[in-house]
Design an enzyme around this catalytic site. Structure first.
Site, PDB file in Angstrom:
ATOM      1  CE  LYS A  25      32.895 -83.888 -21.762  1.00  0.00           C
ATOM      2  NZ  LYS A  25      32.985 -82.465 -22.135  1.00  0.00           N
ATOM      3  CB  CYS A 124      25.924 -78.858 -22.354  1.00  0.00           C
ATOM      4  SG  CYS A 124      26.204 -80.624 -22.313  1.00  0.00           S
ATOM      5  CG  ASP A 314      31.462 -80.657 -15.552  1.00  0.00           C
ATOM      6  OD1 ASP A 314      30.593 -79.807 -15.797  1.00  0.00           O
ATOM      7  OD2 ASP A 314      32.498 -80.784 -16.236  1.00  0.00           O
TER       8      ASP A 314
HETATM    9  C1  UD1 Z   1      34.917 -76.464 -18.802  1.00  0.00           C
HETATM   10  C2  UD1 Z   1      34.476 -77.901 -18.937  1.00  0.00           C
HETATM   11  C3  UD1 Z   1      33.071 -78.079 -18.404  1.00  0.00           C
HETATM   12  C4  UD1 Z   1      32.998 -77.568 -16.963  1.00  0.00           C
HETATM   13  C5  UD1 Z   1      33.534 -76.151 -16.861  1.00  0.00           C
HETATM   14  C6  UD1 Z   1      33.625 -75.636 -15.430  1.00  0.00           C
HETATM   15  C7  UD1 Z   1      35.676 -78.621 -20.917  1.00  0.00           C
HETATM   16  C8  UD1 Z   1      35.621 -79.053 -22.321  1.00  0.00           C
HETATM   17  N1  UD1 Z   1      34.511 -78.270 -20.343  1.00  0.00           N
HETATM   18  O1  UD1 Z   1      34.021 -75.684 -19.586  1.00  0.00           O
HETATM   19  O2  UD1 Z   1      32.728 -79.456 -18.452  1.00  0.00           O
HETATM   20  O3  UD1 Z   1      31.651 -77.586 -16.538  1.00  0.00           O
HETATM   21  O4  UD1 Z   1      34.855 -76.079 -17.434  1.00  0.00           O
HETATM   22  O5  UD1 Z   1      34.388 -76.497 -14.668  1.00  0.00           O
HETATM   23  O6  UD1 Z   1      36.713 -78.611 -20.290  1.00  0.00           O
HETATM   24  N2  UD1 Z   1      32.735 -67.610 -19.010  1.00  0.00           N
HETATM   25  C9  UD1 Z   1      32.568 -66.321 -19.459  1.00  0.00           C
HETATM   26  N3  UD1 Z   1      33.391 -65.894 -20.471  1.00  0.00           N
HETATM   27  C10 UD1 Z   1      34.341 -66.677 -21.033  1.00  0.00           C
HETATM   28  C11 UD1 Z   1      34.506 -67.984 -20.552  1.00  0.00           C
HETATM   29  C12 UD1 Z   1      33.676 -68.435 -19.529  1.00  0.00           C
HETATM   30  O7  UD1 Z   1      31.701 -65.596 -18.996  1.00  0.00           O
HETATM   31  O8  UD1 Z   1      35.046 -66.225 -21.945  1.00  0.00           O
HETATM   32  C13 UD1 Z   1      31.843 -68.119 -17.937  1.00  0.00           C
HETATM   33  C14 UD1 Z   1      30.925 -69.235 -18.444  1.00  0.00           C
HETATM   34  O9  UD1 Z   1      29.788 -68.715 -19.067  1.00  0.00           O
HETATM   35  C15 UD1 Z   1      30.620 -69.986 -17.175  1.00  0.00           C
HETATM   36  C16 UD1 Z   1      31.921 -69.848 -16.377  1.00  0.00           C
HETATM   37  O10 UD1 Z   1      32.618 -68.745 -16.937  1.00  0.00           O
HETATM   38  O11 UD1 Z   1      29.575 -69.361 -16.473  1.00  0.00           O
HETATM   39  C17 UD1 Z   1      32.790 -71.083 -16.402  1.00  0.00           C
HETATM   40  O12 UD1 Z   1      33.169 -71.371 -17.709  1.00  0.00           O
HETATM   41  P1  UD1 Z   1      34.557 -72.074 -18.083  1.00  0.00           P
HETATM   42  O13 UD1 Z   1      35.385 -72.278 -16.860  1.00  0.00           O
HETATM   43  O14 UD1 Z   1      35.150 -71.309 -19.213  1.00  0.00           O
HETATM   44  O15 UD1 Z   1      34.055 -73.479 -18.597  1.00  0.00           O
HETATM   45  P2  UD1 Z   1      34.390 -74.172 -19.961  1.00  0.00           P
HETATM   46  O16 UD1 Z   1      35.838 -74.078 -20.258  1.00  0.00           O
HETATM   47  O17 UD1 Z   1      33.398 -73.775 -20.984  1.00  0.00           O
END
Ligand code: UD1
Length: 425
Positions: A25, A124, A314
């Protein structure tokens, strides 16, 4: 697509048999967004899983003007994206709010159309999920960005400008968004401190297949040469490591004997290491993981979730479910998301003994879990509860399966193929 929202599980039956992993996914969502870098061309993707989030992305891309052809049967799971010369640039509010990954269209759409409006995404309920790092990187590349009433308005004059960007945290989504944006920027972009999840490698191969020179560097960086025009391409989505690990752990928890095919073992090193430490019996051969029954209970382990190659956030709810019947006290520290322990109170309803202290779960292994009525609070929490139901004595009802359909294709059918007694109601 299945819409049933409740699963009934008759637990206590060891899983037995062979299943094949779905396409990932989290790899499929960004590589689908790659089509927004095209004009008048086609992107063909194989091994795209049939999931709610994938369908949301399909609807979102359709609403932007992309024509989508889906070829699915027992052997194929192919989606073809026919991209028009001119894309629309306003993302639908309803679709954007349905999932966090809707933010992935921002970078490519901005680079290709010069402007985008994107309602801030939903997703989520596992903690605050800002997109500040995505926006900061795009601004550094010359984008003008404003947020008004929950909508991000971004525009550029001419092209985005290639440059050196340092990510304050190796965010998966920010890395993906910026890699796609950099593909049509002028000159070279170097992004440092990027996420190194296998999904990033998949994105790099998809970008290469449409003509973008992308070099991933071993030190946690990526170098991208912006191009003027991408061409049609075809790529394949990697196997879903999180789905594979969910079934592996379900096999371990039920004391089953199962084989999972189409796994890339190097993608799941952290989980295999913890399984080994906990004394689970398994073997890994090329692309197949086999779980063997064992007379011994799992040993307790300590885990801290980390960006890849650390233990994946995850997989922590599923690991917690497995450790809830280990012999002794395990701990799981969550360092990626803030609110990822909502499943604990549901597992405790089934007789587990999990205490949460800030970002640490203390899991005291119990002898057995008992069936109960529980609610999936998010996607992976739902998976953990299903696994617990499979191992528990008696009947478990998992409500709010809608979360589970976001990430697990035909989970009911796959479990039945492994001999589980599950039905959707
Ligand atoms: C992706 C995955 C998700 C997984 C996560 C971490 C997809 C669609 N989803 O989510 O299943 O759990 O990676 O492996 O691929 N953050 C910030 N600012 C930002 C971006 C992120 O503060 O601009 C923080 C988030 O709040 C979180 C952390 O960084 O605490 C990790 O987020 P991120 O790696 O961006 O996860 P996603 O891409 O949302």
């Amino acid at each position: 697509m299945t819409i049933e929202n409740t699963m009934r599980i008759n637990g206590g039956i060891p899983l037995n048999g062979t299943i094949k992993t779905q396409g990932a996914k989290n790899a499929a969502l960004p590589v689908m967004a790659v089509c927004l870098l095209l004009r008048g061309q086609t992107l063909t993707l194989d091994n795209v899983p049939d999931l709610y989030d994938i369908n949301t992305m399909i609807e979102l891309l359709k609403a932007l003007g992309v024509e989508i052809e889906i070829n699915r049967d027992e052997k194929t799971s192919q989606v073809i994206f026919h991209v028009p010369e001119e894309l629309k640039w306003e993302v639908s509010e309803t679709l954007a709010r349905k999932m966090r990954a809707s933010s992935l269209v921002l970078g490519p759409l901005l680079a290709n159309c010069g402007k985008v409006s994107l309602p801030l995404p939903g997703g989520c309920s596992i903690g605050s999920r800002p997109i500040d790092l995505h926006l900061k990187g795009l601004k550094q590349m010359g984008a003008e960005i404003e947020i008004q009433n929950g909508i991000v308005y971004a525009k550029i004059r001419g092209k985005l400008r290639g440059r050196r960007i340092y990510l304050d945290f190796p965010s998966v989504g920010a890395t993906e968004n910026l890699m796609m944006a950099a593909s049509l920027a002028s000159g070279e972009t170097i992004i440092e401190n990027i996420a190194r999840e296998p999904e990033i490698d998949n994105l790099a191969t998809t970008l290469r297949c449409i003509g973008v020179p992308v070099e991933l560097e071993g030190t946690g960086g990526v170098r991208i040469q912006g191009i003027d025009k991408a061409h049609s391409g075809r790529d394949r989505v990697i196997p879903d490591r999180i789905e594979a690990c969910t079934y592996m752990l379900a096999g371990v928890m039920t004391n089953g004997h199962i084989k999972i095919e189409d796994v890339v073992p190097s993608h799941i090193d952290a989980i295999l290491a913890k399984l080994e430490e906990s004394g689970a019996k398994f073997s890994v051969k090329k692309h197949v993981v086999e779980i063997f029954p064992s007379k011994r209970k799992l040993h307790p382990v300590s885990i801290k979730t980390m960006p890849y190659p650390g233990f994946p956030t995850d997989s922590q709810p599923q690991m917690a479910a497995a450790l809830s019947i280990a012999k002794g006290v395990s701990t799981i520290e969550e360092s990626v998301f803030q609110a990822r322990f909502l499943y604990a109170q549901e597992l405790n309803r089934m007789g587990a003994d999990i205490q949460i202290s800030r970002d640490i779960a203390i899991i005291r292994g119990v002898d057995k879990l008992q069936g109960a009525v529980v609610k999936a609070t998010d996607l992976r929490a739902g998976a953990a509860l299903i696994m617990a139901g499979l191992a528990a004595e008696g009947e478990t009802i998992v409500e709010d399966m809608v979360h589970v359909w976001r990430g697990y294709e035909a989970i009911d059918k796959k479990l039945r193929a492994l001999g589980a007694q599950v039905e959707l109601i």
